[in-house]
Design an enzyme around this catalytic site. Structure first.
Site, PDB file in Angstrom:
ATOM      1  N   ASP A 133       6.397 -58.907   0.480  1.00  0.00           N
ATOM      2  CA  ASP A 133       5.730 -57.811  -0.225  1.00  0.00           C
ATOM      3  C   ASP A 133       4.330 -57.633   0.360  1.00  0.00           C
ATOM      4  O   ASP A 133       3.483 -58.532   0.256  1.00  0.00           O
ATOM      5  CB  ASP A 133       5.622 -58.120  -1.725  1.00  0.00           C
ATOM      6  CG  ASP A 133       6.964 -57.984  -2.443  1.00  0.00           C
ATOM      7  OD1 ASP A 133       7.912 -57.473  -1.824  1.00  0.00           O
ATOM      8  OD2 ASP A 133       7.056 -58.401  -3.611  1.00  0.00           O
TER       9      ASP A 133
ATOM     10  N   GLY B 125      11.491 -59.855  -3.045  1.00  0.00           N
ATOM     11  CA  GLY B 125      12.930 -59.592  -2.996  1.00  0.00           C
ATOM     12  C   GLY B 125      13.590 -60.139  -4.250  1.00  0.00           C
ATOM     13  O   GLY B 125      13.240 -61.221  -4.723  1.00  0.00           O
ATOM     14  N   LYS B 126      14.539 -59.370  -4.807  1.00  0.00           N
ATOM     15  CA  LYS B 126      15.225 -59.829  -6.023  1.00  0.00           C
ATOM     16  C   LYS B 126      15.922 -61.161  -5.776  1.00  0.00           C
ATOM     17  O   LYS B 126      15.934 -62.040  -6.637  1.00  0.00           O
ATOM     18  CB  LYS B 126      16.253 -58.794  -6.483  1.00  0.00           C
ATOM     19  CG  LYS B 126      15.649 -57.544  -7.075  1.00  0.00           C
ATOM     20  CD  LYS B 126      16.646 -56.740  -7.852  1.00  0.00           C
ATOM     21  CE  LYS B 126      16.869 -57.282  -9.233  1.00  0.00           C
ATOM     22  NZ  LYS B 126      15.694 -57.205 -10.111  1.00  0.00           N
TER      23      LYS B 126
ATOM     24  N   GLY C 159       2.152 -61.142 -11.362  1.00  0.00           N
ATOM     25  CA  GLY C 159       2.923 -61.600 -10.206  1.00  0.00           C
ATOM     26  C   GLY C 159       4.416 -61.646 -10.483  1.00  0.00           C
ATOM     27  O   GLY C 159       4.864 -61.443 -11.612  1.00  0.00           O
TER      28      GLY C 159
ATOM     29  N   ASP D 261       2.445 -58.066 -17.126  1.00  0.00           N
ATOM     30  CA  ASP D 261       3.140 -57.634 -15.914  1.00  0.00           C
ATOM     31  C   ASP D 261       4.624 -57.955 -16.080  1.00  0.00           C
ATOM     32  O   ASP D 261       5.003 -59.119 -16.200  1.00  0.00           O
ATOM     33  CB  ASP D 261       2.555 -58.385 -14.702  1.00  0.00           C
ATOM     34  CG  ASP D 261       3.173 -57.948 -13.378  1.00  0.00           C
ATOM     35  OD1 ASP D 261       4.158 -57.191 -13.382  1.00  0.00           O
ATOM     36  OD2 ASP D 261       2.672 -58.384 -12.324  1.00  0.00           O
TER      37      ASP D 261
ATOM     38  N   THR E 127       7.046 -57.434 -13.952  1.00  0.00           N
ATOM     39  CA  THR E 127       7.742 -57.419 -12.654  1.00  0.00           C
ATOM     40  C   THR E 127       8.971 -58.317 -12.595  1.00  0.00           C
ATOM     41  O   THR E 127      10.051 -57.871 -12.239  1.00  0.00           O
ATOM     42  CB  THR E 127       6.780 -57.840 -11.515  1.00  0.00           C
ATOM     43  OG1 THR E 127       5.598 -57.068 -11.620  1.00  0.00           O
ATOM     44  CG2 THR E 127       7.406 -57.602 -10.167  1.00  0.00           C
TER      45      THR E 127
ATOM     46  N   ASP F  74      14.495 -60.967 -13.531  1.00  0.00           N
ATOM     47  CA  ASP F  74      14.892 -62.059 -12.636  1.00  0.00           C
ATOM     48  C   ASP F  74      14.762 -63.414 -13.340  1.00  0.00           C
ATOM     49  O   ASP F  74      15.586 -64.309 -13.152  1.00  0.00           O
ATOM     50  CB  ASP F  74      14.032 -62.056 -11.367  1.00  0.00           C
ATOM     51  CG  ASP F  74      14.230 -60.783 -10.538  1.00  0.00           C
ATOM     52  OD1 ASP F  74      15.304 -60.175 -10.646  1.00  0.00           O
ATOM     53  OD2 ASP F  74      13.311 -60.407  -9.790  1.00  0.00           O
TER      54      ASP F  74
ATOM     55  N   LEU G 228      17.963 -55.051 -22.794  1.00  0.00           N
ATOM     56  CA  LEU G 228      17.452 -53.823 -23.406  1.00  0.00           C
ATOM     57  C   LEU G 228      15.927 -53.817 -23.520  1.00  0.00           C
ATOM     58  O   LEU G 228      15.366 -53.149 -24.379  1.00  0.00           O
ATOM     59  CB  LEU G 228      18.076 -53.652 -24.801  1.00  0.00           C
ATOM     60  CG  LEU G 228      19.612 -53.669 -24.851  1.00  0.00           C
ATOM     61  CD1 LEU G 228      20.090 -53.796 -26.282  1.00  0.00           C
ATOM     62  CD2 LEU G 228      20.177 -52.417 -24.200  1.00  0.00           C
ATOM     63  N   GLY G 229      15.239 -54.595 -22.672  1.00  0.00           N
ATOM     64  CA  GLY G 229      13.780 -54.633 -22.714  1.00  0.00           C
ATOM     65  C   GLY G 229      13.281 -55.164 -24.052  1.00  0.00           C
ATOM     66  O   GLY G 229      13.731 -56.203 -24.529  1.00  0.00           O
TER      67      GLY G 229
END
Length: 296
Positions: free
Chosen positions: A15, A41-42, A281, A240, A242, A246, A215-216
């Site tokens: 990234d 990367g995922k 991060g 964050d 992000t 994952d 569902l967040g």
């Protein structure tokens, strides 16, 4: 029963993050105020989440010589990197502009992630056996062949269909064991709008499918042909988001590989994701198992 091995055949990205006063517009030359480089990367994020959650995880993938530090990052996190090739022309990367207002725009280049060969796939899968878990996202090439070959070997296939595109909709879902996805991905795959219809459509493709719909803020729903469980999200001050998905996936799959029951698995994975969003991060925000267990 022994813990199952998990092979994450996934992306490895660099990234490249540029701080800018505003996004570059057509014809404009703009100076950035800062530049930072991060592992991304995922695939990489999910392998680190798996390792931090206590899984026996192996990463399969491809980088160029410019991405050797990604292997080091994974190895330091206790991920087995024996199946990462270094023969890509250029490591996959993302060019990320972050504006002064905190918004971002991202340009992705697949690079070595899209140069994985059939020989490499066969070589990697030869080292895993029946009932081991194979985790896939949609940031590498030849997904269809990997699914086909792994299914013949009797591996349990876990699909996180992100980013969603026709590669995913062309897959044979009867060969998938676990589908871990968000609402946007679920609607794209099924062309349905309600959760009930989404589950109905997915289970019609494969009665053995185990579905985890995130569902967040509304939590998560697990459903298979026999049972359904809901887990509410933990209330935190998000900084964050992000790597939230994952982190959830890594913890969920680790618990599954250790034969934990679904209710406990959902609770632990949701708690881990809640901790991750309170930090900046991606990979660096993923909590350790000890932290998760000690958090109320």
């Amino acid at each position: 029963m022994k813990d199952l091995k998990i092979l994450n055949f996934g992306s490895l990205n660099i990234d490249k993050v540029y701080s800018v006063p505003h996004f570059v517009s057509a014809g404009e030359t703009l100076s950035s105020t800062n530049f930072e480089e991060f592992p991304g990367g995922k695939g990489l994020n999910q392998s680190i989440a798996l390792a931090k959650a206590g899984a026996q995880v192996y990463h399969g993938g491809n980088i160029g010589k410019d991405g050797l530090f990604l292997k080091e990052v994974l190895a330091e996190a206790n991920v087995n990197v024996d199946w990462i090739e270094e023969n890509g022309n250029t490591t996959g990367h993302a060019i990320i502009q972050v504006s002064s207002s905190g918004e971002n725009c991202i340009l992705l280049f697949g690079g070595a992630n899209k140069e994985i060969t059939i020989d490499q796939i066969n070589h990697v899968l030869a080292n895993f056996s029946q009932d081991d878990l194979l985790l896939l996202q949609n940031e590498i090439n030849d997904l269809e062949y990997i699914v086909e070959t792994a299914h013949k070997k009797g591996l349990k296939i876990v699909l996180n269909p992100s980013p969603i595109d026709e590669t995913i909709t062309n897959l044979d879902f009867s060969k998938i064991d676990y589908l871990i996805l968000n609402e946007i991905e679920a609607k794209a795959i099924t062309n349905e709008q309600t959760n009930d219809k989404i589950f109905q459509t997915l289970l019609s493709l494969n009665k053995q499918l185990k579905i985890v719909l995130t569902l967040g803020k509304a939590g998560v729903i697990y459903k298979d042909s026999v049972e359904e469980h809901r887990q509410a999200s933990y209330k935190v001050d998000a900084v964050d988001t992000t790597a939230a998905g994952d982190t959830f996936l890594g913890y969920f799959l680790t618990q599954i590989s250790q034969q934990a029951d679904i209710k406990k698995t959902l609770q632990i994975a949701t708690k881990a994701a809640a901790i991750a969003v309170t930090r900046k991060g991606a990979a660096s925000s993923i909590p350790s198992l000890q932290e998760v267990m000690e958090t109320n």
